[in-house]
Design a protein around this motif. Structure first.
Motif, PDB file in Angstrom:
ATOM      1  N   PHE A   1       0.300  -1.070  -0.278  1.00  0.00           N
ATOM      2  CA  PHE A   1       0.053   0.362  -0.720  1.00  0.00           C
ATOM      3  C   PHE A   1       0.602   1.288   0.165  1.00  0.00           C
ATOM      4  CE2 PHE A   1      -2.784   3.298   2.257  1.00  0.00           C
ATOM      5  CZ  PHE A   1      -3.591   3.236   2.099  1.00  0.00           C
ATOM      6  N   ASP A   2       0.638   2.023  -0.720  1.00  0.00           N
ATOM      7  CA  ASP A   2       1.381   3.829  -1.143  1.00  0.00           C
ATOM      8  C   ASP A   2       1.171   4.250  -0.164  1.00  0.00           C
ATOM      9  OD1 ASP A   2       2.375   6.110  -1.941  1.00  0.00           O
ATOM     10  OD2 ASP A   2       1.778   5.673  -3.885  1.00  0.00           O
ATOM     11  N   ALA A   3       1.412   3.952   1.265  1.00  0.00           N
ATOM     12  CA  ALA A   3       1.036   5.309   2.151  1.00  0.00           C
ATOM     13  C   ALA A   3       1.370   6.386   2.267  1.00  0.00           C
ATOM     14  CB  ALA A   3       0.804   4.206   3.701  1.00  0.00           C
ATOM     15  N   SER A   4       2.045   6.948   1.337  1.00  0.00           N
ATOM     16  CA  SER A   4       2.424   7.937   1.422  1.00  0.00           C
ATOM     17  C   SER A   4       2.833   9.022  -0.143  1.00  0.00           C
ATOM     18  CB  SER A   4       4.141   7.919   1.307  1.00  0.00           C
ATOM     19  OG  SER A   4       5.216   7.729   0.008  1.00  0.00           O
ATOM     20  N   ALA A   5       1.452   8.381  -0.662  1.00  0.00           N
ATOM     21  CA  ALA A   5       0.878   8.871  -1.615  1.00  0.00           C
ATOM     22  C   ALA A   5       2.259   8.881  -2.467  1.00  0.00           C
ATOM     23  CB  ALA A   5       0.101   9.978  -1.706  1.00  0.00           C
ATOM     24  N   SER A   6       3.241   8.732  -2.589  1.00  0.00           N
ATOM     25  CA  SER A   6       4.273   8.828  -3.758  1.00  0.00           C
ATOM     26  C   SER A   6       4.220  10.055  -3.681  1.00  0.00           C
ATOM     27  CB  SER A   6       3.954   8.385  -5.313  1.00  0.00           C
ATOM     28  OG  SER A   6       4.148   7.133  -5.156  1.00  0.00           O
ATOM     29  N   TRP A   7       4.965  10.385  -1.996  1.00  0.00           N
ATOM     30  CA  TRP A   7       5.272  11.493  -1.892  1.00  0.00           C
ATOM     31  C   TRP A   7       4.173  13.287  -2.127  1.00  0.00           C
ATOM     32  CZ3 TRP A   7      11.319  12.428  -3.606  1.00  0.00           C
ATOM     33  CH2 TRP A   7      12.005  11.830  -2.452  1.00  0.00           C
ATOM     34  N   TRP A   8       3.049  12.172  -1.644  1.00  0.00           N
ATOM     35  CA  TRP A   8       2.340  13.157  -1.579  1.00  0.00           C
ATOM     36  C   TRP A   8       1.394  14.129  -3.203  1.00  0.00           C
ATOM     37  CZ3 TRP A   8       5.155  17.237   1.587  1.00  0.00           C
ATOM     38  CH2 TRP A   8       5.407  16.546   3.078  1.00  0.00           C
ATOM     39  N   THR A   9       1.865  12.702  -4.007  1.00  0.00           N
ATOM     40  CA  THR A   9       1.049  13.023  -5.514  1.00  0.00           C
ATOM     41  C   THR A   9       0.683  12.083  -6.137  1.00  0.00           C
ATOM     42  OG1 THR A   9       2.849  11.540  -6.812  1.00  0.00           O
ATOM     43  CG2 THR A   9       4.141  13.904  -6.559  1.00  0.00           C
ATOM     44  N   GLN A  10      -0.039  11.839  -5.168  1.00  0.00           N
ATOM     45  CA  GLN A  10      -0.931  10.521  -5.899  1.00  0.00           C
ATOM     46  C   GLN A  10      -2.302  10.336  -5.503  1.00  0.00           C
ATOM     47  OE1 GLN A  10      -2.659   7.667  -8.195  1.00  0.00           O
ATOM     48  NE2 GLN A  10      -0.098   7.597  -7.982  1.00  0.00           N
ATOM     49  N   GLY A  11      -3.187  10.893  -7.407  1.00  0.00           N
ATOM     50  CA  GLY A  11      -4.326  10.776  -6.053  1.00  0.00           C
ATOM     51  C   GLY A  11      -5.052  10.040  -7.194  1.00  0.00           C
ATOM     52  N   LEU A  12      -4.963   9.948  -8.009  1.00  0.00           N
ATOM     53  CA  LEU A  12      -6.038   8.761  -8.588  1.00  0.00           C
ATOM     54  C   LEU A  12      -5.951   7.233  -8.874  1.00  0.00           C
ATOM     55  CD1 LEU A  12      -7.254  11.311 -11.562  1.00  0.00           C
ATOM     56  CD2 LEU A  12      -8.180  10.818  -8.856  1.00  0.00           C
ATOM     57  N   GLY A  13      -4.443   7.170  -8.253  1.00  0.00           N
ATOM     58  CA  GLY A  13      -4.357   6.067  -7.956  1.00  0.00           C
ATOM     59  C   GLY A  13      -3.774   5.213  -9.172  1.00  0.00           C
ATOM     60  N   HIS A  14      -2.207   4.794  -9.568  1.00  0.00           N
ATOM     61  CA  HIS A  14      -1.944   4.503  -9.899  1.00  0.00           C
ATOM     62  C   HIS A  14      -1.849   3.821 -10.868  1.00  0.00           C
ATOM     63  CE1 HIS A  14       1.716   4.904  -6.952  1.00  0.00           C
ATOM     64  NE2 HIS A  14       1.244   4.469  -6.319  1.00  0.00           N
ATOM     65  N   GLY A  15      -1.409   3.716 -12.230  1.00  0.00           N
ATOM     66  CA  GLY A  15      -2.319   3.396 -13.714  1.00  0.00           C
ATOM     67  C   GLY A  15      -3.260   3.415 -13.605  1.00  0.00           C
ATOM     68  N   ASN A  16      -3.818   4.737 -13.654  1.00  0.00           N
ATOM     69  CA  ASN A  16      -4.994   4.977 -14.291  1.00  0.00           C
ATOM     70  C   ASN A  16      -5.635   5.123 -15.561  1.00  0.00           C
ATOM     71  OD1 ASN A  16      -7.054   7.283 -14.643  1.00  0.00           O
ATOM     72  ND2 ASN A  16      -7.235   7.039 -12.824  1.00  0.00           N
ATOM     73  N   PRO A  17      -6.338   3.745 -16.050  1.00  0.00           N
ATOM     74  CA  PRO A  17      -5.946   4.566 -17.536  1.00  0.00           C
ATOM     75  C   PRO A  17      -6.769   5.859 -18.206  1.00  0.00           C
ATOM     76  CG  PRO A  17      -7.915   2.640 -16.650  1.00  0.00           C
ATOM     77  CD  PRO A  17      -6.584   3.147 -15.289  1.00  0.00           C
ATOM     78  N   GLN A  18      -7.587   6.103 -17.512  1.00  0.00           N
ATOM     79  CA  GLN A  18      -8.063   6.666 -18.098  1.00  0.00           C
ATOM     80  C   GLN A  18      -7.690   7.983 -17.594  1.00  0.00           C
ATOM     81  OE1 GLN A  18     -10.837   7.633 -19.639  1.00  0.00           O
ATOM     82  NE2 GLN A  18     -10.194   9.813 -20.159  1.00  0.00           N
ATOM     83  N   LEU A  19      -5.841   8.858 -17.349  1.00  0.00           N
ATOM     84  CA  LEU A  19      -5.365   9.574 -16.917  1.00  0.00           C
ATOM     85  C   LEU A  19      -4.082   9.040 -18.186  1.00  0.00           C
ATOM     86  CD1 LEU A  19      -4.262  10.225 -13.200  1.00  0.00           C
ATOM     87  CD2 LEU A  19      -6.406  11.878 -15.101  1.00  0.00           C
ATOM     88  N   ALA A  20      -4.202   8.237 -17.946  1.00  0.00           N
ATOM     89  CA  ALA A  20      -3.274   7.828 -19.935  1.00  0.00           C
ATOM     90  C   ALA A  20      -3.384   7.995 -20.388  1.00  0.00           C
ATOM     91  CB  ALA A  20      -2.649   5.842 -18.825  1.00  0.00           C
ATOM     92  N   LEU A  21      -5.070   7.409 -20.902  1.00  0.00           N
ATOM     93  CA  LEU A  21      -5.364   8.058 -22.460  1.00  0.00           C
ATOM     94  C   LEU A  21      -5.399   8.929 -22.458  1.00  0.00           C
ATOM     95  CD1 LEU A  21      -8.792   5.377 -22.549  1.00  0.00           C
ATOM     96  CD2 LEU A  21      -6.503   5.287 -24.246  1.00  0.00           C
ATOM     97  N   THR A  22      -5.705  10.412 -21.610  1.00  0.00           N
ATOM     98  CA  THR A  22      -5.460  11.764 -21.379  1.00  0.00           C
ATOM     99  C   THR A  22      -4.300  12.387 -21.513  1.00  0.00           C
ATOM    100  OG1 THR A  22      -7.435  11.572 -20.155  1.00  0.00           O
ATOM    101  CG2 THR A  22      -5.994  13.792 -20.723  1.00  0.00           C
ATOM    102  N   ALA A  23      -2.921  11.642 -21.443  1.00  0.00           N
ATOM    103  CA  ALA A  23      -2.069  11.688 -21.656  1.00  0.00           C
ATOM    104  C   ALA A  23      -1.574  11.509 -22.788  1.00  0.00           C
ATOM    105  CB  ALA A  23      -1.323  11.465 -20.845  1.00  0.00           C
ATOM    106  N   ALA A  24      -2.043   9.863 -23.732  1.00  0.00           N
ATOM    107  CA  ALA A  24      -1.764   9.405 -24.725  1.00  0.00           C
ATOM    108  C   ALA A  24      -2.374  10.614 -25.747  1.00  0.00           C
ATOM    109  CB  ALA A  24      -2.104   8.433 -24.998  1.00  0.00           C
ATOM    110  N   HIS A  25      -3.496  10.549 -25.591  1.00  0.00           N
ATOM    111  CA  HIS A  25      -4.031  12.214 -26.394  1.00  0.00           C
ATOM    112  C   HIS A  25      -3.347  12.842 -26.631  1.00  0.00           C
ATOM    113  CE1 HIS A  25      -7.341  14.999 -27.872  1.00  0.00           C
ATOM    114  NE2 HIS A  25      -7.259  13.557 -28.286  1.00  0.00           N
ATOM    115  N   ALA A  26      -3.023  13.391 -25.795  1.00  0.00           N
ATOM    116  CA  ALA A  26      -2.534  15.260 -25.958  1.00  0.00           C
ATOM    117  C   ALA A  26      -0.824  15.212 -26.248  1.00  0.00           C
ATOM    118  CB  ALA A  26      -2.103  15.900 -24.170  1.00  0.00           C
ATOM    119  N   ALA A  27      -0.393  13.505 -25.666  1.00  0.00           N
ATOM    120  CA  ALA A  27       1.258  12.953 -27.051  1.00  0.00           C
ATOM    121  C   ALA A  27       0.766  13.599 -28.040  1.00  0.00           C
ATOM    122  CB  ALA A  27       1.560  12.387 -25.914  1.00  0.00           C
ATOM    123  N   GLY A  28       0.400  12.656 -28.817  1.00  0.00           N
ATOM    124  CA  GLY A  28      -0.989  12.911 -30.040  1.00  0.00           C
ATOM    125  C   GLY A  28      -0.782  13.832 -30.950  1.00  0.00           C
ATOM    126  N   LYS A  29      -1.581  15.184 -30.164  1.00  0.00           N
ATOM    127  CA  LYS A  29      -2.116  15.856 -30.290  1.00  0.00           C
ATOM    128  C   LYS A  29      -1.157  17.200 -30.438  1.00  0.00           C
ATOM    129  CE  LYS A  29      -5.886  19.371 -30.011  1.00  0.00           C
ATOM    130  NZ  LYS A  29      -7.186  19.522 -29.164  1.00  0.00           N
TER     131      LYS A  29
END
Length: 793
Positions: free
Chosen positions: A318-346
């Motif tokens: 369990f990531d109890a430090s929220a990865s130095w306080w950054t973690q908000g929506l879970g590691h490997g969040n597919p929606q964030l990954a898709l959003t990043a990929a779309h912006a990278a492509g655009k």
């Protein structure tokens, strides 16, 4: 703790997941071929179908049993209706969650790990993005196990596009696709095209002949299929895949085991004394998903003998430090990954000098609007919290110096709080008092004055506000409160307000008499993070803002504090709120400023801004601060920037992150958290506390109170996703204390085999825990139980 699936990795048991580019592409045929091929290399071959729909006699495991000699097969969840699993599951008496299926599959695979060489072929249902029983996609359901994957491509018309799309869906979710196979249908030449396409991406692919047409008689059909499987299993390309897969499995393990050692040779870790580092205390993180890391450590890698249960190489933590306080929506969040990929492509990355793009514009407008601070109007972009604070200080010092006519030779300082810390750049280090972080840095000067402050603590089940010794003569002794909400009912605490103002007005008068010139008040609202997780009395912080702005304590002039009046200019000195840690829902609401009922002239946000995916920081300032840089001379401009200023990928992800967290704030889980804390509220639900809603926490009241009564615990507090406990240390508290390291190590060691452990960080004698915004009550309850058990050991 709540069971979760780990990455399915054992030294001698290999697990291979079969995905299909679509339905009807021949997954079961390829599974049968591969089972037969692996059977020639390994002693034990197991076929598993986690979810199957349709009549039992037509199930895929029945096919394997009929045609595979000596191959064991099993289906975990069978639904009779031949429809998509999400429809078939509606007739089930209880909902079947993704976690339930992934844990069941992990346990099934674990039962095969007996210390002997073997393989488990795991075949999915339908296509990569076909629904699971819960309605989520299969690619998301099985992602926590992160099994190496074989993709069965589509040999039919249109199959090139569907195969590439399926691979991209897996790739963007962190799957390692080992190979692509499909039937050699000559008419469309899909195999030839896809072989070249995947070769460019270093993914081997191959094709085999399609199976024979069904014979009229069942005996003849079985005979023909057995012959087909036998001939296909010795196909040179099939054998080549089998051998390469076995080698890849061994190399994956070898690389994992070597990572800690290689890290000690090549990496300079942050916040670590390397004289204490060795390959045994470096944690290798193979992957992460949701609330959990998948971790490997040398100490837990114990070889198993033949016939013994094989120990998994990876453990969920369990990531109890929220990865130095950054973690908000879970590691490997597919929606964030898709959003990043779309912006990278655009966009990729486009420079921001004198330009604008939609993601940055939308994010700027959202922040200004959602903060509800009438003072703020302009957003400046940087890369991280330290640089964002550096910009904030530059802004404030320019505005103050220009107004007061100070010259560069004047010693302009900042006013702050003892124990605060605002970043590791040279400029922001000077904004903090001497500490373990900065006092040995050669250029550190400490350009400021820092005030001590009363702290909020829960000690032995009693909420208190405890002033430091230096203030007790003026403000009195420790005050007790019935609830955390009562502490945040600032308007009701008139007596405390008067004492705080008397103390602060006198302090500021003395400092000015001594000749101090202050260019800014810098504060972390509510919680001071890196300095030791200290919970400041919100009323004291509000009074400090009032005092530096020169607000007359004898009249009602709250508008001068919160900026709602006609005059939105700064008074006294610019006020900077460092919300890098505490902002953007970390404490349960959009901003932390609302808790103290005072609006800053400059606010800095990072950490949760992108949900834990990318570095990005915003410094939002008032129009009056902005205008201090306006002139006809270019040298008067804010000449500060980064190559990746306002990078479109980060801004896009931030927009998605903020929108998602806004929805979460209205979710049933968050309503449950609020309800748990509402039970003891001394303030009516309809009454504003400070400027925002009543305080609550994701950590249960019963847990927080129980920990506060432990004999080795000095005090605790909880608000939003943050929980902190200060352990008693006879040698003294502070960052150099080692009182909390033993508890940290016990949490990471775990107490029950097979259960997740807790990966936490300490700040001296303080151990803190954080959930992500998406952490469920069930997950956090399991963490609470583990912590209580560890405290009792």
């Amino acid at each position: 703790m709540r069971r979760v699936a780990s990455s399915a990795l054992w030294p001698r048991l290999r697990a291979l997941q079969i995905y299909g580019a679509n339905t009807g592409v021949g997954k079961t045929i390829f599974s049968s071929v591969l089972c037969a091929a692996f059977q020639k290399k390994l002693r034990r071959v197991q076929y598993v179908k986690p979810v199957s729909t349709g009549p039992l006699d037509e199930a895929d495991d029945s096919h394997i049993s009929a045609f595979g000699s000596g191959i064991k097969s099993k289906t975990l969840y069978q639904f009779d209706e031949p429809v998509s699993p999400h429809i078939a599951a509606r007739g089930s008496s209880l909902p079947i969650s993704d976690n339930e299926i992934s844990v069941a599959l992990y346990d099934e695979l674990k039962s095969y790990a007996t210390g002997e060489d073997g393989i488990a072929i795991v075949e999915t249902a339908g296509g990569v993005l076909s629904p699971a029983p819960s309605g989520s996609t299969q690619a998301d359901l099985y992602r926590p196990l992160r099994m190496p994957t074989f993709l069965v491509g589509d040999h039919r018309l249109g199959g090139i596009g569907s195969t590439i799309s399926a691979w991209e869906s897996l790739h963007i979710r962190g799957y390692d696709v080992q190979s692509v196979g499909l039937f050699a249908e000559g008419r469309y030449e899909n195999a030839a095209y896809l072989k070249d396409y995947f070769a460019e991406r270093n993914i081997p692919s191959f094709s085999i002949a399609p199976p024979p047409e069904p014979a009229a008689a069942r005996d003849e059909d079985i005979k023909a299929m057995k012959a087909y499987y036998e001939s296909s299993s010795v196909n040179a390309e099939v054998i080549g895949f089998v051998e390469s897969f076995l080698k890849a499995h061994d190399k994956r393990i070898e690389d994992l085991r070597e990572m800690p050692k290689q890290a000690t040779e090549a990496i300079w870790h942050p916040f670590m004394q390397h004289s204490e580092r060795n390959e045994g205390n470096v944690v290798a993180m193979e992957s992460a998903y949701g609330d959990y890391f998948q971790t490997y450590t040398k100490q837990k890698d114990v070889p198993s003998g033949a016939g013994q249960e094989e120990k998994a190489l990876l453990s969920p933590a369990f990531d109890a430090s929220a990865s130095w306080w950054t973690q908000g929506l879970g590691h490997g969040n597919p929606q964030l990954a898709l959003t990043a990929a779309h912006a990278a492509g655009k966009y990729g990355h486009v420079m921001f000098a004198g330009a604008v793009h939609e993601p940055a514009l939308t994010l700027s407008q959202t922040l200004v609007h959602r903060m509800g601070n009438a003072r703020l109007s302009k957003v400046f972009y940087t890369d991280n919290g330290s640089t964002g604070m550096e910009v904030a200080v530059k802004m404030a010092l320019r505005a103050a110096s220009k107004r007061h006519g100070w010259s560069p030779e004047d010693n302009v300082e900042i006013l702050g709080l003892i124990g605060s810390y605002h970043g590791d750049t040279m400029g922001t280090m000077d904004c903090s008092e001497p500490s373990i972080f900065n006092k040995k840095v050669e250029w550190y000067q400490g350009r400021g004055h820092w005030l001590d402050f009363p702290q909020v603590k829960l000690r032995d089940g009693q909420w208190v506000v405890e002033p430091p010794k230096s203030m007790r003569k003026t403000v009195g002794k420790t005050r007790t409160f019935n609830s955390l909400a009562e502490i945040f009912d600032l308007d009701a605490r008139r007596a405390d307000w008067g004492r705080y103002r008397s103390y602060l007005d006198a302090e500021l008068w003395h400092l000015r008499q001594q000749g101090h010139k202050f260019g800014a008040l810098i504060m972390e609202p509510v919680i001071l993070g890196a300095g030791g997780m200290m919970f400041a009395d919100p009323l004291f912080q509000r009074c400090l803002v009032e005092a530096v702005r020169g607000i007359d304590p004898n009249i009602d002039n709250a508008k001068a504090v919160d900026g709602q009046g006609a005059d939105k200019d700064w008074q006294g000195m610019p006020v900077i709120f460092d919300e890098v840690f505490t902002g953007l829902y970390r404490l349960g609401r959009f901003d932390a400023a609302g808790f103290i009922g005072a609006d800053p002239d400059i606010v800095v946000n990072a950490k949760l801004l992108t949900g834990g995916l990318l570095p990005l920081c915003t410094t939002t300032a008032s129009e009056a601060i902005f205008e201090a840089f306006l002139s006809a001379d270019k040298s008067d401009a804010l000449l500060h920037g980064h190559s990746y200023t306002a990078h479109a990928i980060g801004c896009s992800v931030a927009n998605e992150s903020l929108a998602t967290m806004s929805k979460l704030s209205q979710s049933d889980d968050w309503a449950g958290f609020r309800q748990d804390w509402k039970a003891s509220l001394a303030v009516q639900e309809t009454k504003d506390v400070g400027k925002g809603s009543t305080p609550w926490s994701m950590w249960s009241q019963s847990f927080v109170e129980t920990v506060s009564r432990k004999p080795n615990v000095d005090y605790v507090f909880a608000i939003g996703s943050v929980f902190a406990m200060s352990l008693k240390d006879p040698a003294g508290s502070g960052y150099a204390s080692t009182a909390a390291t033993g508890l940290r190590d016990r949490l990471f060691a775990g107490s029950r085999a097979g259960e997740p452990v807790i990966h936490s960080r300490v700040l001296g004698n303080v151990l803190y825990l954080m959930g992500a915004m998406t952490s469920t009550p069930e997950t956090l309850k399991g963490v609470e139980e583990t912590v209580l058990e560890a405290l009792s050991r």
